[in-house]
Design a protein around this motif. Structure first.
Motif, short mmCIF file in Angstrom:
data_model
loop_
_atom_site.label_atom_id
_atom_site.label_comp_id
_atom_site.label_asym_id
_atom_site.label_seq_id
_atom_site.Cartn_x
_atom_site.Cartn_y
_atom_site.Cartn_z
N THR A 67 0.83 -1.21 0.00
CA THR A 67 0.00 0.00 0.00
C THR A 67 0.86 1.26 0.00
O THR A 67 0.49 2.26 -0.62
CB THR A 67 -0.95 0.04 1.21
OG1 THR A 67 -0.18 -0.10 2.41
CG2 THR A 67 -1.99 -1.07 1.13
N VAL A 68 2.01 1.21 0.67
CA VAL A 68 2.91 2.37 0.68
C VAL A 68 3.52 2.56 -0.70
O VAL A 68 3.59 3.68 -1.21
CB VAL A 68 4.00 2.22 1.76
CG1 VAL A 68 5.00 3.37 1.69
CG2 VAL A 68 3.37 2.15 3.15
N VAL A 69 3.93 1.47 -1.34
CA VAL A 69 4.48 1.55 -2.70
C VAL A 69 3.43 2.11 -3.64
O VAL A 69 3.72 3.00 -4.45
CB VAL A 69 5.00 0.18 -3.17
CG1 VAL A 69 5.40 0.22 -4.65
CG2 VAL A 69 6.17 -0.27 -2.33
N ASP A 70 2.21 1.61 -3.55
CA ASP A 70 1.13 2.11 -4.41
C ASP A 70 0.88 3.60 -4.18
O ASP A 70 0.73 4.37 -5.13
CB ASP A 70 -0.17 1.33 -4.16
CG ASP A 70 -0.09 -0.11 -4.64
OD1 ASP A 70 0.82 -0.44 -5.44
OD2 ASP A 70 -0.94 -0.90 -4.21
N ASP A 71 0.83 4.01 -2.92
CA ASP A 71 0.58 5.42 -2.60
C ASP A 71 1.73 6.31 -3.08
O ASP A 71 1.50 7.42 -3.55
CB ASP A 71 0.35 5.61 -1.11
CG ASP A 71 -0.99 5.05 -0.65
OD1 ASP A 71 -1.84 4.73 -1.52
OD2 ASP A 71 -1.18 4.91 0.57
N LEU A 72 2.96 5.84 -2.97
CA LEU A 72 4.10 6.60 -3.48
C LEU A 72 4.01 6.75 -4.99
O LEU A 72 4.29 7.83 -5.53
CB LEU A 72 5.41 5.91 -3.12
CG LEU A 72 5.92 6.10 -1.70
CD1 LEU A 72 7.06 5.13 -1.41
CD2 LEU A 72 6.37 7.54 -1.48
N THR A 73 3.61 5.69 -5.67
CA THR A 73 3.48 5.73 -7.12
C THR A 73 2.44 6.77 -7.54
O THR A 73 2.68 7.58 -8.44
CB THR A 73 3.11 4.34 -7.67
OG1 THR A 73 4.12 3.41 -7.26
CG2 THR A 73 2.99 4.34 -9.17
N VAL A 74 1.29 6.76 -6.89
CA VAL A 74 0.23 7.73 -7.20
C VAL A 74 0.70 9.14 -6.87
O VAL A 74 0.53 10.07 -7.67
CB VAL A 74 -1.07 7.39 -6.44
CG1 VAL A 74 -2.09 8.50 -6.56
CG2 VAL A 74 -1.64 6.07 -6.94
N TRP A 75 1.31 9.33 -5.71
CA TRP A 75 1.80 10.65 -5.29
C TRP A 75 2.80 11.20 -6.32
O TRP A 75 2.72 12.37 -6.69
CB TRP A 75 2.44 10.54 -3.91
CG TRP A 75 3.14 11.75 -3.44
CD1 TRP A 75 2.56 12.93 -3.03
CD2 TRP A 75 4.55 11.93 -3.30
NE1 TRP A 75 3.54 13.82 -2.65
CE2 TRP A 75 4.76 13.23 -2.81
CE3 TRP A 75 5.64 11.11 -3.55
CZ2 TRP A 75 6.04 13.72 -2.56
CZ3 TRP A 75 6.91 11.60 -3.29
CH2 TRP A 75 7.09 12.89 -2.80
N LEU A 76 3.70 10.35 -6.78
CA LEU A 76 4.68 10.81 -7.77
C LEU A 76 4.01 11.20 -9.07
O LEU A 76 4.37 12.19 -9.70
CB LEU A 76 5.72 9.71 -8.03
CG LEU A 76 6.78 9.57 -6.96
CD1 LEU A 76 7.54 8.27 -7.14
CD2 LEU A 76 7.73 10.76 -6.99
N ARG A 77 3.03 10.43 -9.49
CA ARG A 77 2.33 10.71 -10.74
C ARG A 77 1.52 12.00 -10.67
O ARG A 77 1.47 12.76 -11.62
CB ARG A 77 1.41 9.53 -11.07
CG ARG A 77 0.99 9.48 -12.51
CD ARG A 77 0.18 8.24 -12.85
NE ARG A 77 0.57 7.05 -12.12
CZ ARG A 77 -0.30 6.26 -11.48
NH1 ARG A 77 -1.57 6.52 -11.49
NH2 ARG A 77 0.13 5.19 -10.83
N VAL A 78 0.90 12.25 -9.54
CA VAL A 78 -0.02 13.38 -9.40
C VAL A 78 0.66 14.66 -8.95
O VAL A 78 0.37 15.73 -9.45
CB VAL A 78 -1.16 13.01 -8.42
CG1 VAL A 78 -2.05 14.20 -8.12
CG2 VAL A 78 -1.97 11.85 -8.96
#
Length: 118
Positions: A67-78
Motif C-alpha cells: 500500500t505504501v508503494v502504491d501510494d508513493l506511485t500515485v503521489w509521484l504521478r499526481v
C-alpha cells in the motif's frame, strides 16, 4: 498530521508518506540509515526522507508494504514533478525492479513480489 502537530500544506501527502515509509522500515533500517531518514523527517524534508528510505530499502533488500508503494506511485504521478520527484521515481523504479527479480510472483499471492503484506 505530523507527530509534533504540524500540518502539511493542503493537498500535500509527502509528510504522511514519508512517516509511513519510515515507520514501516524503522525496525529493519541500519542505525546510519535510520538516522538519515529521521533527521530528514525532523527537518521537514519529506521528499528527502522518502528518497533516503527507498535507497536504504533497495540496498538492503528490505520489504515495503504494497500500500505504501502504491501510494508513493500515485503521489509521484499526481504531485511531484521536480528534480526530487525524478530522483524518488528512479529509486522507486529501482526498488520495484529489484523486488521483481528477487522474489518470483506466486500464484494466489495477494501482494506484489518483494513487498510486505498489509
Amino acid at each position: 498530521m505530523h507527530p509534533l502537530g504540524e500540518m502539511a500544506p493542503p493537498g500535500d501527502r509527502s509528510h504522511d508518506l514519508a512517516w509511513r515509509l519510515a515507520d514501516a522500515l524503522s525496525p529493519t533500517l541500519s542505525a546510519h540509515d535510520k538516522h538519515a531518514v529521521f533527521v530528514a523527517l525532523g527537518c521537514r524534508q519529506y521528499p528527502q526522507a522518502i528518497a533516503e528510505a527507498l535507497r536504504a530499502a533497495t540496498e538492503a533488500r528490505l520489504p515495503i508494504p504494497g500500500t505504501v508503494v502504491d501510494d508513493l506511485t500515485v503521489w509521484l504521478r499526481v504531485r511531484h514533478r521536480d528534480g526530487e520527484g525524478a530522483r524518488i521515481s528512479a529509486l522507486l523504479a529501482q526498488f520495484t525492479r529489484r523486488t521483481a527479480t528477487v522474489t518470483p510472483h506466486r500464484s494466489g499471492s495477494t501482494g506484489r513480489p518483494g513487498q510486505a503484506s498489509t
